[in-house]
Design a protein around this motif. Structure first.
Motif, PDB file in Angstrom:
ATOM      1  N   ILE A  85     -19.327  -4.850  -2.059  1.00 38.21           N
ATOM      2  CA  ILE A  85     -18.636  -4.601  -0.549  1.00 38.21           C
ATOM      3  C   ILE A  85     -20.109  -5.114   0.495  1.00 38.21           C
ATOM      4  CG2 ILE A  85     -17.220  -2.180  -1.014  1.00 38.21           C
ATOM      5  CD1 ILE A  85     -19.360  -0.611   0.114  1.00 38.21           C
ATOM      6  N   PRO A  86     -19.464  -6.047   1.418  1.00 33.27           N
ATOM      7  CA  PRO A  86     -19.882  -6.473   2.603  1.00 33.27           C
ATOM      8  C   PRO A  86     -21.200  -5.258   2.978  1.00 33.27           C
ATOM      9  CG  PRO A  86     -17.842  -6.458   3.191  1.00 33.27           C
ATOM     10  CD  PRO A  86     -17.935  -5.636   1.944  1.00 33.27           C
ATOM     11  N   TYR A  87     -20.615  -4.470   3.472  1.00 32.42           N
ATOM     12  CA  TYR A  87     -21.207  -3.426   4.446  1.00 32.42           C
ATOM     13  C   TYR A  87     -21.116  -1.636   3.828  1.00 32.42           C
ATOM     14  CZ  TYR A  87     -20.887  -6.000   8.207  1.00 32.42           C
ATOM     15  OH  TYR A  87     -21.081  -6.774   9.474  1.00 32.42           O
ATOM     16  N   ASN A  88     -22.268  -1.027   4.256  1.00 30.49           N
ATOM     17  CA  ASN A  88     -21.968   0.641   2.848  1.00 30.49           C
ATOM     18  C   ASN A  88     -21.433   1.501   3.585  1.00 30.49           C
ATOM     19  OD1 ASN A  88     -22.990   0.223   6.287  1.00 30.49           O
ATOM     20  ND2 ASN A  88     -24.602   2.389   5.614  1.00 30.49           N
ATOM     21  N   THR A  89     -20.366   1.050   4.757  1.00 29.81           N
ATOM     22  CA  THR A  89     -20.076   2.019   5.057  1.00 29.81           C
ATOM     23  C   THR A  89     -18.646   1.668   5.328  1.00 29.81           C
ATOM     24  OG1 THR A  89     -19.812   0.529   7.077  1.00 29.81           O
ATOM     25  CG2 THR A  89     -20.824   2.857   7.354  1.00 29.81           C
ATOM     26  N   CYS A  90     -18.183   0.804   4.109  1.00 27.06           N
ATOM     27  CA  CYS A  90     -16.550  -0.455   3.304  1.00 27.06           C
ATOM     28  C   CYS A  90     -16.212   1.150   2.214  1.00 27.06           C
ATOM     29  CB  CYS A  90     -16.433  -1.311   3.151  1.00 27.06           C
ATOM     30  SG  CYS A  90     -17.480  -2.529   4.514  1.00 27.06           S
ATOM     31  N   ALA A  91     -17.715   1.435   1.979  1.00 24.95           N
ATOM     32  CA  ALA A  91     -17.714   2.282   0.280  1.00 24.95           C
ATOM     33  C   ALA A  91     -16.603   4.022   1.565  1.00 24.95           C
ATOM     34  CB  ALA A  91     -18.883   3.089   0.476  1.00 24.95           C
ATOM     35  N   GLY A  92     -17.131   4.453   2.464  1.00 25.22           N
ATOM     36  CA  GLY A  92     -15.974   5.349   3.282  1.00 25.22           C
ATOM     37  C   GLY A  92     -14.351   5.194   3.359  1.00 25.22           C
TER      38      GLY A  92
ATOM     39  N   PRO B  17      -9.865   7.283   3.559  1.00 27.06           N
ATOM     40  CA  PRO B  17      -8.605   7.317   4.635  1.00 27.06           C
ATOM     41  C   PRO B  17      -7.170   6.791   4.059  1.00 27.06           C
ATOM     42  CG  PRO B  17     -10.348   5.552   5.246  1.00 27.06           C
ATOM     43  CD  PRO B  17     -10.695   6.638   4.868  1.00 27.06           C
ATOM     44  N   ILE B  18      -7.748   6.380   2.978  1.00 30.74           N
ATOM     45  CA  ILE B  18      -6.483   5.691   1.974  1.00 30.74           C
ATOM     46  C   ILE B  18      -5.741   6.812   0.772  1.00 30.74           C
ATOM     47  CG2 ILE B  18      -7.853   5.724  -0.038  1.00 30.74           C
ATOM     48  CD1 ILE B  18      -5.975   2.783   1.388  1.00 30.74           C
ATOM     49  N   LYS B  19      -6.466   7.721   1.142  1.00 25.38           N
ATOM     50  CA  LYS B  19      -5.729   8.874   0.625  1.00 25.38           C
ATOM     51  C   LYS B  19      -3.930   9.228   1.210  1.00 25.38           C
ATOM     52  CE  LYS B  19      -9.953  10.887  -1.778  1.00 25.38           C
ATOM     53  NZ  LYS B  19     -10.775  11.876  -1.823  1.00 25.38           N
ATOM     54  N   ALA B  20      -4.481   8.348   2.584  1.00 26.55           N
ATOM     55  CA  ALA B  20      -3.038   9.464   3.638  1.00 26.55           C
ATOM     56  C   ALA B  20      -1.531   8.882   2.990  1.00 26.55           C
ATOM     57  CB  ALA B  20      -3.139   8.497   5.178  1.00 26.55           C
TER      58      ALA B  20
ATOM     59  N   SER C 103      -7.178   1.853  10.547  1.00 27.09           N
ATOM     60  CA  SER C 103      -8.156   2.713  10.109  1.00 27.09           C
ATOM     61  C   SER C 103      -8.693   2.775   8.577  1.00 27.09           C
ATOM     62  CB  SER C 103      -7.368   4.474  10.147  1.00 27.09           C
ATOM     63  OG  SER C 103      -5.877   4.325   9.556  1.00 27.09           O
ATOM     64  N   ASN C 104      -7.743   2.009   7.552  1.00 23.09           N
ATOM     65  CA  ASN C 104      -8.548   1.495   6.019  1.00 23.09           C
ATOM     66  C   ASN C 104      -9.355   0.548   7.012  1.00 23.09           C
ATOM     67  OD1 ASN C 104      -7.123   3.228   4.286  1.00 23.09           O
ATOM     68  ND2 ASN C 104      -5.544   2.776   6.386  1.00 23.09           N
ATOM     69  N   CYS C 105      -9.823   0.180   4.996  1.00 25.36           N
ATOM     70  CA  CYS C 105     -10.136  -1.630   4.813  1.00 25.36           C
ATOM     71  C   CYS C 105      -9.465  -2.169   4.631  1.00 25.36           C
ATOM     72  CB  CYS C 105     -10.918  -0.859   3.066  1.00 25.36           C
ATOM     73  SG  CYS C 105     -11.586  -2.769   2.643  1.00 25.36           S
ATOM     74  N   THR C 106      -9.705  -3.090   4.816  1.00 26.85           N
ATOM     75  CA  THR C 106      -7.784  -4.335   4.882  1.00 26.85           C
ATOM     76  C   THR C 106      -7.250  -4.532   3.328  1.00 26.85           C
ATOM     77  OG1 THR C 106      -8.791  -5.220   7.286  1.00 26.85           O
ATOM     78  CG2 THR C 106      -7.292  -6.203   5.540  1.00 26.85           C
TER      79      THR C 106
ATOM     80  N   CYS D 103     -11.016  -2.507  11.547  1.00 29.15           N
ATOM     81  CA  CYS D 103      -9.946  -1.682   9.604  1.00 29.15           C
ATOM     82  C   CYS D 103     -11.309  -0.855  10.075  1.00 29.15           C
ATOM     83  CB  CYS D 103     -11.375  -3.132   8.999  1.00 29.15           C
ATOM     84  SG  CYS D 103     -12.990  -3.301   9.105  1.00 29.15           S
ATOM     85  N   HIS D 104     -11.351  -0.069   8.614  1.00 30.57           N
ATOM     86  CA  HIS D 104     -12.664   1.087   8.588  1.00 30.57           C
ATOM     87  C   HIS D 104     -13.961   0.524   9.712  1.00 30.57           C
ATOM     88  CE1 HIS D 104     -14.090   4.912   6.946  1.00 30.57           C
ATOM     89  NE2 HIS D 104     -15.291   4.547   6.641  1.00 30.57           N
ATOM     90  N   THR D 105     -14.265  -0.112   8.927  1.00 30.89           N
ATOM     91  CA  THR D 105     -16.176  -0.331   8.975  1.00 30.89           C
ATOM     92  C   THR D 105     -15.914  -0.748  10.501  1.00 30.89           C
ATOM     93  OG1 THR D 105     -17.273  -0.682   7.361  1.00 30.89           O
ATOM     94  CG2 THR D 105     -17.682  -1.703   8.725  1.00 30.89           C
TER      95      THR D 105
END
Length: 262
Positions: free
Chosen positions: A70-77, A81-84, A105-108, A230-232
């Motif tokens: 992933i490009p950013y550390n926050t992408c792991a989070g 939200p994908i659990k929705a 609200s998700n990673c694209t 996106c999420h990040t």
């Protein structure tokens, strides 16, 4: 299906990749139907994801995401939200899913992969592999963008600066904003899915133009971004986002390495 949420006018402020023009972008997506679940994986120059989507034959019961590169550390989070997507009917298309769960609200890319997994859960097909290749537009010249499904070429566009030059009847149509409107009208079924896989691959291929190494350690809001894209890039998260090192790969001459996540 909807267009990507991105403003190409911001791109001029990113550091330029001096090697752009010497290769191509590649993306591979693998969808595997297994009893009670679909395992989906995606890898390209910038990303590596795996999703295990459990279902009861009618609806999604659990979504487990792995952010492998992933490009950013926050992408792991974005694995949260994908659990929705739990509760979505298997076999649903992107339009139905987007009306129930916000893509922004998700990673694209994780969201797109999960949508493909949900669609695959509704078909009687064991394996599906998509491959995307987008040649660098050397000096702004036209280049080829191609998508294969299970080794069969499905679409090949000649592109230039986010526009499709050919073949007919696609010539003159946008390959970015406005793509969804005409693609949803012209394509259906598996060809529509392939068209959107190519569209999203073309979108990500633009990252080859920029020098990721020059951005290592920068915060998400220190370079141009679209709030809420996106999420990040969500407010409160983007300020915590740090660009990670060693996150890009060049698969120009290493097609076989895709989905090895190395």
């Amino acid at each position: 299906m909807a267009d990507q949420h991105y403003d190409t006018s911001l791109a001029g402020e990113f550091p330029v990749n001096p090697n752009y023009g010497s290769g191509c972008f590649r993306r591979r997506i693998h969808l595997s139907n297994q009893p009670g679940r679909v395992v989906a994986a995606l890898e390209d120059d910038c990303h590596g994801f795996r999703v295990t989507l459990h279902h009861d034959g009618a609806r999604v019961t659990e979504v487990l995401a792995e952010t492998l590169r992933i490009p950013y550390n926050t992408c792991a989070g974005a694995a949260e939200p994908i659990k929705a997507l739990k509760g979505i009917a298997v076999g649903s298309d992107a339009k139905d899913i987007n009306s129930q769960v916000s893509p922004f609200s998700n990673c694209t890319h994780l969201f797109d992969l999960s949508v493909l997994a949900i669609g695959h859960a509704g078909r009687e097909e064991a394996e599906r592999v998509y491959e995307v290749e987008v040649a660098d537009e050397v000096g702004g010249a036209p280049a080829a963008a191609i998508v294969w499904c299970n080794g069969e070429e499905k679409l090949r566009f000649t592109t230039q600066q986010w526009q499709i030059l050919g073949p007919e009847p696609y010539a003159g149509r946008p390959f970015f904003k406005g793509f969804a409107a005409w693609a949803n009208e012209l394509f259906s079924g598996d060809l529509r899915e392939a068209a959107f896989v190519l569209h999203k691959g073309y979108f990500v291929s633009s990252a080859r133009r920029y020098d990721a190494r020059a951005m290592v350690g920068t915060r998400g809001d220190e370079l141009p971004y679209i709030p809420g894209a996106c999420h990040t890039y969500t407010e409160g998260t983007v300020q915590q986002a740090i660009r990670l090192p060693d996150t890009t790969r060049d698969f120009t001459d290493r097609r076989e390495a895709l989905l090895t996540f190395k």
